[in-house]
Motif scaffolding. Structure first.
Motif, mmCIF file in Angstrom:
data_model
loop_
_atom_site.group_PDB
_atom_site.id
_atom_site.type_symbol
_atom_site.label_atom_id
_atom_site.label_comp_id
_atom_site.label_asym_id
_atom_site.label_seq_id
_atom_site.Cartn_x
_atom_site.Cartn_y
_atom_site.Cartn_z
ATOM 1 N N LEU A 90 0.812 -1.223 0.000
ATOM 2 C CA LEU A 90 0.000 0.000 0.000
ATOM 3 C C LEU A 90 0.844 1.272 0.000
ATOM 4 O O LEU A 90 0.575 2.185 -0.795
ATOM 5 N N SER A 107 -7.064 -1.296 -0.005
ATOM 6 C CA SER A 107 -7.797 -0.651 1.096
ATOM 7 C C SER A 107 -9.041 -1.461 1.460
ATOM 8 O O SER A 107 -9.368 -1.612 2.637
ATOM 9 N N TYR A 125 -7.906 -4.430 3.338
ATOM 10 C CA TYR A 125 -7.540 -4.058 4.715
ATOM 11 C C TYR A 125 -8.795 -3.973 5.599
ATOM 12 O O TYR A 125 -8.796 -4.486 6.714
ATOM 13 N N LYS A 126 -9.833 -3.347 5.085
ATOM 14 C CA LYS A 126 -11.079 -3.231 5.858
ATOM 15 C C LYS A 126 -11.706 -4.595 6.083
ATOM 16 O O LYS A 126 -12.207 -4.875 7.168
#
Length: 145
Positions: free
Chosen positions: A73, A136, A139-140
């Protein structure tokens, strides 16, 4: 059963981010090695941030290692900013005075310009953006696995 679906979705997103990075890397090599376009200084910086990503994401996809996000990231976000800046240099003539390329190919040179706005830095920006969005989302989702 919900945990399995979430884990499967995360793996699919990781796989698509890997495929995106492969396409971006192959596209970059195509433009320079086959089409003969000489990369400018900012193109090299974008390559520096993109070229390790397919290797890292490929290994992570194979081993189903979702923690790789903390490595990829930051590379993708930095590459995203460089490609956006490079695109703005091409499209806003006054900006090139801020960062003139001293030797080699000028950074505002447009080797391709499809539909008046699609250039190589825009393609790079789109690739980095897709990878950032997918990572992202992983990741969530990963936090809930």
């Amino acid at each position: 059963m919900k945990k399995w679906n979430n884990e499967k979705l995360v793996l699919i997103l990781l796989y698509f981010s890997w495929i995106t990075s492969i396409i971006a890397t192959i596209g970059s090599l195509y433009f320079s090695e086959i089409k003969g376009f000489v990369p400018c200084e900012l193109c090299w910086y974008q390559r520096i941030f993109m070229y390790p990503v397919p290797i890292i994401l490929g290994i992570a996809t194979f081993f189903k290692d979702f923690s790789v996000i903390k490595y990829v990231l930051p590379l993708s976000i930095l590459g995203n900013f460089i490609s956006l800046y490079h695109y703005l240099l091409q499209k806003i003539p006054g900006l090139i005075e801020i960062k003139p390329c001293h030797s080699g190919v000028p950074c505002n040179l447009e080797y391709i310009n499809v539909f008046g706005f699609i250039t190589i830095p825009l393609l790079s920006f789109i690739s980095f953006t897709v990878i950032v969005i997918l990572l992202s989302t992983i990741y969530k989702s990963y936090k809930s696995i």
